[in-house]
Motif scaffolding. Structure first.
Motif, PDB file in Angstrom:
ATOM      1  N   TYR A 274       6.449  -2.758  -2.992  1.00 22.65           N
ATOM      2  CA  TYR A 274       5.384  -3.593  -3.537  1.00 22.65           C
ATOM      3  C   TYR A 274       4.567  -4.295  -2.452  1.00 22.65           C
ATOM      4  CZ  TYR A 274       5.832  -2.433  -8.335  1.00 22.65           C
ATOM      5  OH  TYR A 274       5.781  -1.735  -9.513  1.00 22.65           O
ATOM      6  N   GLU A 275       5.136  -4.511  -1.278  1.00 27.13           N
ATOM      7  CA  GLU A 275       4.322  -5.033  -0.177  1.00 27.13           C
ATOM      8  C   GLU A 275       3.299  -3.979   0.256  1.00 27.13           C
ATOM      9  OE1 GLU A 275       2.511  -7.115   2.926  1.00 27.13           O
ATOM     10  OE2 GLU A 275       3.569  -7.777   1.130  1.00 27.13           O
ATOM     11  N   VAL A 276       3.741  -2.735   0.404  1.00 30.64           N
ATOM     12  CA  VAL A 276       2.809  -1.663   0.774  1.00 30.64           C
ATOM     13  C   VAL A 276       1.730  -1.527  -0.288  1.00 30.64           C
ATOM     14  CG1 VAL A 276       2.553   0.819   1.174  1.00 30.64           C
ATOM     15  CG2 VAL A 276       4.520  -0.410   2.146  1.00 30.64           C
ATOM     16  N   LEU A 277       2.115  -1.464  -1.549  1.00 27.90           N
ATOM     17  CA  LEU A 277       1.137  -1.294  -2.622  1.00 27.90           C
ATOM     18  C   LEU A 277       0.205  -2.497  -2.744  1.00 27.90           C
ATOM     19  CD1 LEU A 277       3.403   0.440  -5.259  1.00 27.90           C
ATOM     20  CD2 LEU A 277       1.652   1.493  -3.795  1.00 27.90           C
TER      21      LEU A 277
ATOM     22  N   TRP B   7      -2.412  -2.053  -0.266  1.00 26.61           N
ATOM     23  CA  TRP B   7      -3.313  -0.964  -0.669  1.00 26.61           C
ATOM     24  C   TRP B   7      -4.060  -1.299  -1.964  1.00 26.61           C
ATOM     25  CZ3 TRP B   7       0.359   3.868  -0.127  1.00 26.61           C
ATOM     26  CH2 TRP B   7       0.702   4.037   1.220  1.00 26.61           C
ATOM     27  N   ASP B   8      -3.955  -2.529  -2.446  1.00 27.47           N
ATOM     28  CA  ASP B   8      -4.595  -2.994  -3.678  1.00 27.47           C
ATOM     29  C   ASP B   8      -4.085  -2.257  -4.922  1.00 27.47           C
ATOM     30  OD1 ASP B   8      -6.216  -4.802  -4.994  1.00 27.47           O
ATOM     31  OD2 ASP B   8      -7.951  -3.454  -4.970  1.00 27.47           O
ATOM     32  N   PHE B   9      -2.814  -1.959  -4.962  1.00 27.02           N
ATOM     33  CA  PHE B   9      -2.121  -1.355  -6.109  1.00 27.02           C
ATOM     34  C   PHE B   9      -2.865  -0.132  -6.671  1.00 27.02           C
ATOM     35  CE2 PHE B   9      -0.948  -5.904  -6.094  1.00 27.02           C
ATOM     36  CZ  PHE B   9       0.411  -5.761  -5.855  1.00 27.02           C
TER      37      PHE B   9
ATOM     38  N   TYR C 123       8.779  -7.314   7.813  1.00 29.86           N
ATOM     39  CA  TYR C 123       8.049  -6.296   7.052  1.00 29.86           C
ATOM     40  C   TYR C 123       6.643  -6.746   6.657  1.00 29.86           C
ATOM     41  CZ  TYR C 123       8.547  -8.772   2.638  1.00 29.86           C
ATOM     42  OH  TYR C 123       8.432  -9.702   1.640  1.00 29.86           O
ATOM     43  N   SER C 124       6.452  -8.026   6.405  1.00 26.87           N
ATOM     44  CA  SER C 124       5.161  -8.521   5.934  1.00 26.87           C
ATOM     45  C   SER C 124       4.137  -8.661   7.057  1.00 26.87           C
ATOM     46  CB  SER C 124       5.338  -9.858   5.216  1.00 26.87           C
ATOM     47  OG  SER C 124       5.956 -10.794   6.078  1.00 26.87           O
TER      48      SER C 124
END
Length: 178
Positions: free
Chosen positions: A155-158, A161-163, A100-101
């Protein structure tokens, strides 16, 4: 059926979490809470192993249930027919060959998770080998808890995307940071 579309309109992120036939209400409640606090949209694909009114589901989601944007579907065919051209799909599975990473997640992606006891249908996985993602773990153990897996992926996606629109610092209740 959709709930809380106004929540979606207020956010600029387009992250979708799809649970295919979830069986354990506490997992779905925890995932609902993760979706609420991050602004991710939740898609529940029936049949569910519980009633949405189940007290354990509501207890795990606590008072965040009204902050969710939820869509319900009557099976995978219904889900795909209503979302087929909506964005990129990623299938989280212990059978995946990709980590995933290693993926750069685009806006409006769908993170798809299967049943706690069976995962996603292998026919779906074999049709989408490059989109099957694995969370690394020790080889002889079966899998992570579903709600933990969703939290890791969200949380990996966010992070990538820089949260967006998430608070990056908190405040003490009895003291100040100054």
């Amino acid at each position: 059926m959709r709930l809380r579309a106004d929540v979606r309109e207020a956010l600029s992120i387009n992250l979708n979490i799809v649970l295919v036939e979830p069986q354990i209400p506490q997992n779905t409640g925890n995932i609902s809470r993760t979706c609420a606090v991050t602004g991710a949209r939740l898609h529940l694909v029936r049949p569910l192993g519980f009633e949405v009114t189940d007290k354990n589901l509501k207890r795990a989601g606590l008072d965040y249930w009204n902050e969710l944007d939820i869509t319900y579907y009557d099976g995978l065919e219904d889900f795909f027919s209503k979302n087929k051209n909506s964005g990129s799909f990623y299938y989280f599975t212990t059978k995946g060959k990709n980590t995933y990473s290693d993926v750069s997640f685009p806006d409006n992606c769908y993170l798809v998770f299967g049943r706690e006891d069976a995962g996603l249908p292998e026919s779906l996985l074999v049709e989408n080998p490059d989109a099957c993602l694995r969370i690394p773990m020790r080889p002889k153990l079966r899998s992570l808890n579903l709600s933990n897996s969703v939290a890791i992926a969200v949380y990996e996606v966010l992070r990538q995307w820089d949260f967006p629109e998430l608070a990056s610092e908190g405040q003490l209740t009895k003291y100040t940071w100054d």
